[in-house]
Motif scaffolding. Structure first.
Motif, PDB file in Angstrom:
ATOM      1  N   ASP A  19     -56.182 -44.037  30.780  1.00  0.00           N
ATOM      2  CA  ASP A  19     -55.328 -43.114  30.027  1.00  0.00           C
ATOM      3  C   ASP A  19     -55.924 -41.726  30.178  1.00  0.00           C
ATOM      4  OD1 ASP A  19     -53.681 -45.183  29.048  1.00  0.00           O
ATOM      5  OD2 ASP A  19     -55.099 -45.570  27.422  1.00  0.00           O
ATOM      6  N   LYS A  20     -55.193 -40.849  30.852  1.00  0.00           N
ATOM      7  CA  LYS A  20     -55.708 -39.505  31.112  1.00  0.00           C
ATOM      8  C   LYS A  20     -55.509 -38.606  29.889  1.00  0.00           C
ATOM      9  CE  LYS A  20     -56.591 -40.361  35.505  1.00  0.00           C
ATOM     10  NZ  LYS A  20     -56.988 -41.744  35.490  1.00  0.00           N
ATOM     11  N   PRO A  21     -56.494 -37.769  29.581  1.00  0.00           N
ATOM     12  CA  PRO A  21     -56.357 -36.819  28.485  1.00  0.00           C
ATOM     13  C   PRO A  21     -55.245 -35.797  28.751  1.00  0.00           C
ATOM     14  CG  PRO A  21     -58.641 -36.981  29.210  1.00  0.00           C
ATOM     15  CD  PRO A  21     -57.806 -37.704  30.203  1.00  0.00           C
ATOM     16  N   PHE A  22     -54.666 -35.302  27.680  1.00  0.00           N
ATOM     17  CA  PHE A  22     -53.629 -34.282  27.731  1.00  0.00           C
ATOM     18  C   PHE A  22     -54.175 -33.014  28.387  1.00  0.00           C
ATOM     19  CE2 PHE A  22     -51.545 -30.640  25.574  1.00  0.00           C
ATOM     20  CZ  PHE A  22     -50.242 -30.859  25.994  1.00  0.00           C
ATOM     21  N   GLU A  23     -53.469 -32.505  29.380  1.00  0.00           N
ATOM     22  CA  GLU A  23     -53.814 -31.259  30.079  1.00  0.00           C
ATOM     23  C   GLU A  23     -55.298 -31.194  30.453  1.00  0.00           C
ATOM     24  OE1 GLU A  23     -52.303 -27.926  27.781  1.00  0.00           O
ATOM     25  OE2 GLU A  23     -50.259 -28.345  28.461  1.00  0.00           O
ATOM     26  N   ARG A  24     -55.798 -32.299  30.992  1.00  0.00           N
ATOM     27  CA  ARG A  24     -57.228 -32.404  31.242  1.00  0.00           C
ATOM     28  C   ARG A  24     -57.764 -31.351  32.200  1.00  0.00           C
ATOM     29  NH1 ARG A  24     -59.084 -36.993  35.130  1.00  0.00           N
ATOM     30  NH2 ARG A  24     -57.778 -36.513  36.913  1.00  0.00           N
ATOM     31  N   GLU A  25     -57.028 -31.009  33.249  1.00  0.00           N
ATOM     32  CA  GLU A  25     -57.526 -30.007  34.197  1.00  0.00           C
ATOM     33  C   GLU A  25     -57.605 -28.629  33.539  1.00  0.00           C
ATOM     34  OE1 GLU A  25     -54.858 -32.004  34.955  1.00  0.00           O
ATOM     35  OE2 GLU A  25     -55.686 -33.336  36.481  1.00  0.00           O
ATOM     36  N   ARG A  26     -56.602 -28.283  32.737  1.00  0.00           N
ATOM     37  CA  ARG A  26     -56.614 -26.992  32.048  1.00  0.00           C
ATOM     38  C   ARG A  26     -57.784 -26.924  31.063  1.00  0.00           C
ATOM     39  NH1 ARG A  26     -56.063 -25.512  27.462  1.00  0.00           N
ATOM     40  NH2 ARG A  26     -54.958 -27.353  26.724  1.00  0.00           N
ATOM     41  N   VAL A  27     -57.987 -28.012  30.301  1.00  0.00           N
ATOM     42  CA  VAL A  27     -59.089 -28.035  29.330  1.00  0.00           C
ATOM     43  C   VAL A  27     -60.434 -27.945  30.052  1.00  0.00           C
ATOM     44  CG1 VAL A  27     -60.241 -29.417  27.546  1.00  0.00           C
ATOM     45  CG2 VAL A  27     -57.737 -29.220  27.562  1.00  0.00           C
ATOM     46  N   LEU A  28     -60.598 -28.668  31.137  1.00  0.00           N
ATOM     47  CA  LEU A  28     -61.833 -28.579  31.921  1.00  0.00           C
ATOM     48  C   LEU A  28     -62.064 -27.146  32.391  1.00  0.00           C
ATOM     49  CD1 LEU A  28     -64.272 -29.896  33.362  1.00  0.00           C
ATOM     50  CD2 LEU A  28     -62.719 -30.318  35.298  1.00  0.00           C
ATOM     51  N   GLY A  29     -61.030 -26.494  32.884  1.00  0.00           N
ATOM     52  CA  GLY A  29     -61.150 -25.107  33.322  1.00  0.00           C
ATOM     53  C   GLY A  29     -61.555 -24.190  32.181  1.00  0.00           C
ATOM     54  N   THR A  30     -60.969 -24.403  31.019  1.00  0.00           N
ATOM     55  CA  THR A  30     -61.309 -23.607  29.835  1.00  0.00           C
ATOM     56  C   THR A  30     -62.776 -23.806  29.467  1.00  0.00           C
ATOM     57  OG1 THR A  30     -59.044 -23.678  29.008  1.00  0.00           O
ATOM     58  CG2 THR A  30     -60.780 -23.275  27.381  1.00  0.00           C
ATOM     59  N   ILE A  31     -63.219 -25.047  29.451  1.00  0.00           N
ATOM     60  CA  ILE A  31     -64.618 -25.334  29.109  1.00  0.00           C
ATOM     61  C   ILE A  31     -65.559 -24.704  30.139  1.00  0.00           C
ATOM     62  CG2 ILE A  31     -66.350 -27.164  28.866  1.00  0.00           C
ATOM     63  CD1 ILE A  31     -64.047 -28.888  27.645  1.00  0.00           C
ATOM     64  N   ASN A  32     -65.227 -24.816  31.414  1.00  0.00           N
ATOM     65  CA  ASN A  32     -66.077 -24.219  32.450  1.00  0.00           C
ATOM     66  C   ASN A  32     -66.142 -22.696  32.317  1.00  0.00           C
ATOM     67  OD1 ASN A  32     -67.092 -26.524  33.660  1.00  0.00           O
ATOM     68  ND2 ASN A  32     -65.389 -26.681  35.100  1.00  0.00           N
ATOM     69  N   GLN A  33     -65.042 -22.064  31.925  1.00  0.00           N
ATOM     70  CA  GLN A  33     -65.064 -20.613  31.689  1.00  0.00           C
ATOM     71  C   GLN A  33     -66.008 -20.282  30.530  1.00  0.00           C
ATOM     72  OE1 GLN A  33     -60.980 -19.461  31.100  1.00  0.00           O
ATOM     73  NE2 GLN A  33     -60.452 -19.764  33.251  1.00  0.00           N
ATOM     74  N   LEU A  34     -65.939 -21.085  29.472  1.00  0.00           N
ATOM     75  CA  LEU A  34     -66.833 -20.858  28.333  1.00  0.00           C
ATOM     76  C   LEU A  34     -68.294 -21.077  28.722  1.00  0.00           C
ATOM     77  CD1 LEU A  34     -64.683 -22.476  25.512  1.00  0.00           C
ATOM     78  CD2 LEU A  34     -65.309 -20.046  25.706  1.00  0.00           C
ATOM     79  N   ILE A  35     -68.555 -22.070  29.565  1.00  0.00           N
ATOM     80  CA  ILE A  35     -69.913 -22.302  30.058  1.00  0.00           C
ATOM     81  C   ILE A  35     -70.419 -21.062  30.788  1.00  0.00           C
ATOM     82  CG2 ILE A  35     -71.288 -23.572  31.769  1.00  0.00           C
ATOM     83  CD1 ILE A  35     -69.573 -26.083  31.043  1.00  0.00           C
TER      84      ILE A  35
END
Length: 174
Positions: A19-35
């Motif tokens: 079961d894939k998370p909702f908008e997983r690629e967008r959330v990953l991108g957001t987290i990487n920007q915050l990192i």
């Protein structure tokens, strides 16, 4: 100004499970920007890995327990730690590590919204931390009762005010 980033459970078994998370690629991108923004500001990054019991799919060291490879965490520089409960504080030394780093405000991102994100936000406030929750920086999967998007919005709304400062990720300053 936030002074630490806490990333929760961005692991292969959750991020890339059946079961894939909702908008997983967008959330990953957001987290990487915050990192990257936290790193540029020399702000500590704490990364929680949920560890299941021996024999479980996410037992320590198993392939599904590993952090998602595209998450831009650097284990040599960031504070990666294991947890076994929804709270990043229970049974860990996170509170002590944050105190040693003189952290009093956390930005919390990751997975899963209704479990570890919710619990960690509430416990952090009980322990005296200020919490910023990027409304676009956490995710979960659909359930039989609700679609993931509704779960995320419900928690953003419920946690805002009493527990967290709700913001868009792009507005966070470290």
């Amino acid at each position: 100004m936030a002074n630490a980033l806490l990333i929760i459970d961005m692991q292969t078994g959750l991020y890339n499970g059946p079961d894939k998370p909702f908008e997983r690629e967008r959330v990953l991108g957001t987290i990487n920007q915050l990192i990257q923004r936290a790193r540029s500001a020399h702000v500590p990054i704490f990364v929680a890995q949920h560890t299941g019991p021996t024999g479980s799919a996410i037992e320590a060291g198993s392939p599904l327990w590993q952090l998602w490879p595209d998450l831009q965490v650097d284990a040599a520089r960031d504070h990666v730690f294991n947890k076994t409960r929804p709270s990043c504080f229970l049974g860990t030394d996170l509170a002590q590590q944050l105190a040693a780093a003189q952290v009093d405000e956390l930005v919390i991102v990751g997975m899963k919204t209704q479990f570890c994100i919710d619990t960690t936000c509430r416990v952090a406030v009980e322990l005296g931390f200020s919490v910023t929750l990027p409304e676009d920086g956490h995710t979960c999967m659909n359930t039989n009762a609700l679609p993931a998007e509704a779960i995320i919005e419900h928690h953003n709304e419920t946690l805002a005010g009493a527990f967290v400062k709700r913001v868009k990720a792009h507005s966070i300053a470290f």
